[in-house]
Scaffold this active site. Sequence first.
Site, short mmCIF file in Angstrom:
data_model
loop_
_atom_site.label_atom_id
_atom_site.label_comp_id
_atom_site.label_asym_id
_atom_site.label_seq_id
_atom_site.Cartn_x
_atom_site.Cartn_y
_atom_site.Cartn_z
N GLU A 272 -54.55 -52.78 115.60
CA GLU A 272 -54.28 -53.38 114.29
C GLU A 272 -54.41 -54.90 114.31
OE1 GLU A 272 -52.67 -50.77 115.37
OE2 GLU A 272 -52.80 -49.31 113.76
N HIS B 58 -42.72 -43.73 109.49
CA HIS B 58 -43.93 -43.49 108.70
C HIS B 58 -43.60 -43.37 107.21
CE1 HIS B 58 -45.80 -42.57 112.55
NE2 HIS B 58 -46.97 -42.44 111.97
C1 LIG Z 1 -49.93 -48.67 115.75
C2 LIG Z 1 -50.39 -47.37 115.21
N1 LIG Z 1 -51.60 -47.31 114.63
C3 LIG Z 1 -52.04 -46.15 114.12
C4 LIG Z 1 -51.27 -45.03 114.18
C5 LIG Z 1 -51.78 -43.74 113.55
N2 LIG Z 1 -52.07 -42.78 114.59
C6 LIG Z 1 -51.21 -41.81 114.91
S1 LIG Z 1 -51.76 -40.91 116.17
C7 LIG Z 1 -53.17 -41.79 116.29
C8 LIG Z 1 -54.19 -41.44 117.31
C9 LIG Z 1 -53.67 -41.62 118.68
O1 LIG Z 1 -54.65 -41.23 119.56
P1 LIG Z 1 -54.32 -41.01 121.08
O2 LIG Z 1 -53.63 -42.20 121.64
O3 LIG Z 1 -55.57 -40.60 121.75
O4 LIG Z 1 -53.25 -39.82 121.13
P2 LIG Z 1 -53.40 -38.31 120.69
O5 LIG Z 1 -52.99 -38.23 119.25
O6 LIG Z 1 -54.80 -37.91 120.92
O7 LIG Z 1 -52.43 -37.57 121.54
C10 LIG Z 1 -53.21 -42.78 115.35
C11 LIG Z 1 -54.32 -43.72 115.18
C12 LIG Z 1 -50.00 -45.14 114.77
N3 LIG Z 1 -49.17 -44.11 114.84
N4 LIG Z 1 -49.60 -46.32 115.28
#
Ligand SMILES: Cc1ncc(C[n+]2csc(CCOP(=O)(O)OP(=O)(O)O)c2C)c(N)n1
Lengths: 353, 353, 329, 329
Positions: free
Chosen positions: D60, D129
């Site tokens: 971000e 959230h």
């Molecule tokens: C700072 C932040 N940005 C965006 C999000 C929205 N978000 C939730 S899960 C996710 C993807 C995370 O991907 P990864 O780290 O690969 O974990 P996975 O969900 O695949 O276990 C995002 C972008 C968030 N929770 N926090």
Amino acid sequence: MRTDPRYDYALSEPRLPPPVDESLAEAPIDTEVRLRMWRKLQEIRQFSKRAYDLFLQNLVRGTTHLSLGMEAVATGFGAAIRPDDYTFATYRGHGHSLARGMDPGRAMAELLGRENGILGGKGGSMHLTDVSVGMMGSYAIVGAHLCVANGAAWSAQLRGTDQVAVVFFGDGTTNIGAFHEALNFAVVWNLPVVFVCENNQYKEYTPIDAVTAVPRPAADRALSYGLEPSLLDGNDPDAVYLEAREALGKARAGGGPTLIEAVTYRSGGHSRADPGKYRPDQEVEAWLARDPMVLYRARLLSIGVPQDRLDEIEQEVARAIDEATEFAKGGPEPGEDSLLTDLWADGGSSWRS
Amino acid sequence: MRTDPRYDYALSEPRLPPPVDESLAEAPIDTEVRLRMWRKLQEIRQFSKRAYDLFLQNLVRGTTHLSLGMEAVATGFGAAIRPDDYTFATYRGHGHSLARGMDPGRAMAELLGRENGILGGKGGSMHLTDVSVGMMGSYAIVGAHLCVANGAAWSAQLRGTDQVAVVFFGDGTTNIGAFHEALNFAVVWNLPVVFVCENNQYKEYTPIDAVTAVPRPAADRALSYGLEPSLLDGNDPDAVYLEAREALGKARAGGGPTLIEAVTYRSGGHSRADPGKYRPDQEVEAWLARDPMVLYRARLLSIGVPQDRLDEIEQEVARAIDEATEFAKGGPEPGEDSLLTDLWADGGSSWRS
Amino acid sequence: MAELTYREAVAHGIAQEMRRDPSLVMLGEDVGPAGGVFTPTEGLIEEFGPVRIRDTPISEQALVGAAMGAAMTGIPVIAEIMFSDFVAVCWDMIANEIAKTRYMTNGQVSLPLVIRTANGGSARFGAQHSQSVENWAMMVPGLKVVAPSTPADVVGLLAGAVRDPDPVLFFEHKGLMGSKGEVPDGEVVDELGTARVVREGTDLTIAALALMVPRALLAAERLEGDGISAEVIDVRSLVPLDARALLDSVSKTGRFFTVEENPRLCGWGAELVSIVDEEAFWSLDGPSVRITTPHIPLPAAASLEDLALPSADRIYETVSKSVDLGSRR
Amino acid sequence: MAELTYREAVAHGIAQEMRRDPSLVMLGEDVGPAGGVFTPTEGLIEEFGPVRIRDTPISEQALVGAAMGAAMTGIPVIAEIMFSDFVAVCWDMIANEIAKTRYMTNGQVSLPLVIRTANGGSARFGAQHSQSVENWAMMVPGLKVVAPSTPADVVGLLAGAVRDPDPVLFFEHKGLMGSKGEVPDGEVVDELGTARVVREGTDLTIAALALMVPRALLAAERLEGDGISAEVIDVRSLVPLDARALLDSVSKTGRFFTVEENPRLCGWGAELVSIVDEEAFWSLDGPSVRITTPHIPLPAAASLEDLALPSADRIYETVSKSVDLGSRR
Ligand SMILES: Cc1ncc(C[n+]2csc(CCOP(=O)(O)OP(=O)(O)O)c2C)c(N)n1
Ligand SMILES: Cc1ncc(C[n+]2csc(CCOP(=O)(O)OP(=O)(O)O)c2C)c(N)n1
Ligand SMILES: [Mg+2]
Ligand SMILES: [Mg+2]
């Protein structure tokens, strides 16, 4: 890998400077360019010393972060950069501002908090900005501006110009989150941006190796972004100039970002209030002996530039800095009429009907 | 470098799974431990499927992030960890909670927003926490909990215990600033913490390589912190268990942090609303064929565990999950009396006299 | 009684608590041998050693996160964020994690931690090193918020904050660092959530905080000269808030003023006015008036910064004019 | 006129502006092929392509920083932060850089950028959230702050925000995504800083924002049944603020209420009350009353979240009781 074995010194205490790379005397750099660099070194040095004097006279209030001893980085990049390129610097940004051509009088006036300052007194020493010369700002909270520089590079990419954004930051800054985000982002988007870590070996009052997991705060992180490590002598204007030219050219040609670590030393304290007592005497002395002024004077003499020419430039700069100082001191203090202006693009700061 | 050449698959499209390392059948792991892992795999899988069913029945509101297909990571670590160690997980933390011994009924009740939920309904699916079993929380904003895990490790160091903190996070998380800060900090302070990247190859709906500067989001960053890269088969409970034991042992002995990348795949979508359509069929099928359940059933049979024993465990777990579901469904919805409690340690939430 | 500067009082307060509780630790950037940028932690590492007073990289998220993780596993922590402006780089950690964890976990997790930070203007540091951000913290449920104005309050409220089992943001004012005051001998412990009437008065109530307290007092003296008796309340603690003290005062005086260093919108004074308005409306003899920094970033030049921050003059003039108008009802 | 959902209105508004200005770009996490988590950007990449609609890593700070850098060099940008809670991870970039740059540079730098984000509760997403953080943005000088409650306002105010040369935080409410409304054909452009009287009334004024607007309207209908005539104002834009509209209404009705989704302390309603109190005091017939989420993080369970957020019932009851008490003066 461009990592230079001469830098192994940084791995052992004390952090003594590496030997000068004498072969750079033969580097393909016009003497005119070198003389411009000599002039700029002088301008930055003399401006900084003057700022310090004015601080002692209590004319500079707040805080000031000088780059005494670190002038070669700004100088080398300033000589290689194109006028429409973008520069982003930190609070320690006076040298970079002057290197881009900011008027020293208006810069000095800003330090003094005067109406004729480049920011009308609103920004102060830590925020010198002059968009008209591509100096896109000095940023006082560590890390953010690496991300902002990406944006300028992205904009150049979108507009189809071949402008490049260059961003300078300290060794300590490599440990903050924004550094990591900016580097990854720049590589993924293949942005025309050059990241320049000015490793002056201290983050404020703490030696950088005490707070960093790797010996080279920037170069040892390059592989994390699929980049080639680049480590260079930040006190040698020629070394900086050559690497700057290469990185700028690569970015301009669509080759994406470069991460450079320029090893240098600040000969003063972190900010105006700091005498820098935490540094071993031996270390300070060794670096003073290898000050960019000393180094570059010797270099220029060695390639046959007459001593007189160097002195003449030094004196011309001295006069310019005197004039700048007079200009600054002559400015009035800003008043009520500018307090509430320019928060918004309409010129005002009203938040309500 | 422990980087395993079998993982070169990740460098080419599609992201097909590597061959199973059959030699792990001979690894020095007690059959009892393996059977416990089989039970835990089953528990996590069946819990997750049940949560999905309850969502379809509109009993789970809000959102849920399942770890279907990724159970081996939680399982392997759960088997290797000591009861007084600390686990930190993400919103995709149901498996890790169960692996530490959280009661599945109370976990399920939390998903249903019931008073008998492990958090009384206040936290929800993304925040499962049970301090009594060392499950120090599930964190829903990417990055932060890596830093928090460091703190638990620091605390263990200060208290002179040999507890270790283990923190799980996704591949996408390696691009956020907090990741970088946490890793550098852990190394500089030599903290007993194990960082486990569950590389399921997607950050939400985007393949990880589209947004990451290096092919291995975690392993290729290890050198930036002076750490050895470690890449392993995250679908193989034995591989995870062995590496977990090593990393935990190293941390316990004062050897500092480890960064592990466990390559895996989520067989469902990112969250409850996502059908996961952005993934090539061929890729999904290849990984389904290599599901941890398939893999581990074959492993256990190959070392002579009778089929019946496996089925029996599966059925015992099925009954436990049924009971958990009934427990959860039987809980009342929390009401007014708990709304304003437990903001402060005094049990209340008053902010004024 | 010893006379200490506000700056010295910080180290004094930390030392008092570290002697009392051997498990208490502190971390921050250059808090160790350097003693902090404003030297409020000078001397601590000599007494308590580098394990308990620990320097960190420039990694505010990591350092505040470490404080949180340690606090939740039984180690009380003081974390220093050098300038309060920098809470923005770890705001997720503070506002989304630290503040919410106890509630989200239904009381499972305790966070005995204090985040100390140098707040406020008047030092000509410009827009990114001068903000008053106590309202940023006040907005977020789960944070306690304290801002002392005197050396004695620094010691007492810091002790109160450290002993509080909940997370406290402790705002030390840069503009007060050099100010002096008596600090009682022996252990000093003060209670969060208690305002202090620093000057009694009958005609109107002025609520102020930190650097604004001495300015409000100066204005009150000038008002006295005009025959107007102003009661000045040092709010000291925004969360918990001593609403009773404010309401009692306004019930008596009938007029309410706030002096806030924060830029106007959503400052803490707005909250106080809304409480007073709702609960003491029938006691009010005229409008409540807020004296704040205009809604602009703080400029660096001395002349501009002085114009921006509420001065004793501006307080005096605003109150005088408003009281005049009020009586013309 | 076409009937659109609030969600569809977002893409509609972005498309309108992207067609008008070929230099306008958008970036964010999963805004491209995925169309965003709430699918408000669905279809855009098909029309405008992956150069103008660009996916980012989970970074971000980098994405908002890139938006800033592009905006300052002549490219207008829309940046999406998926959930408004996540502005905390780039709060330094927003509050310390974007907000302050024009002022600090004495007007040298313009930042034509909009940060869109999904705000608010009612979706059972829990404390991290679901926040309403429009007051976080309102606090910071240099940010404009908009929060539409209808599909037509989404389109018009988004256009107004994109055309505004200053940085605007644009809060889209998660709880309104599925709601429908008429959106005029052709280009729709609305003016920031204009509130809307969504229901005329004579006895009291209720100011509400986003999801709270329909709830305030429901409450007003019930009050009508009791013979109480409530005027409901959709504030729409917190900065700039249409203070005139509020003051005019209160001058007429004599009573002021706010309905805020944010937790109580330092909510935008406090600011409004302080303005009304100072400038319309002599028109007031009784105390101003704020109806807010209690000062707690939002719980995840449906039953608890419903108790926490201001409901039409709670608005109705609070107003009724207060009006009763008021008349007993
Ligand atoms: C700072 C932040 N940005 C965006 C999000 C929205 N978000 C939730 S899960 C996710 C993807 C995370 O991907 P990864 O780290 O690969 O974990 P996975 O969900 O695949 O276990 C995002 C972008 C968030 N929770 N926090
Ligand atoms: C986020 C943040 N944290 C802390 C500071 C305080 N601070 C100002 S300069 C500085 C040291 C920076 O060190 P380095 O990056 O090496 O740059 P140098 O000052 O040596 O040029 C620190 C910690 C800051 N400005 N921003
Ligand atoms: Mg440095
Ligand atoms: Mg993933």
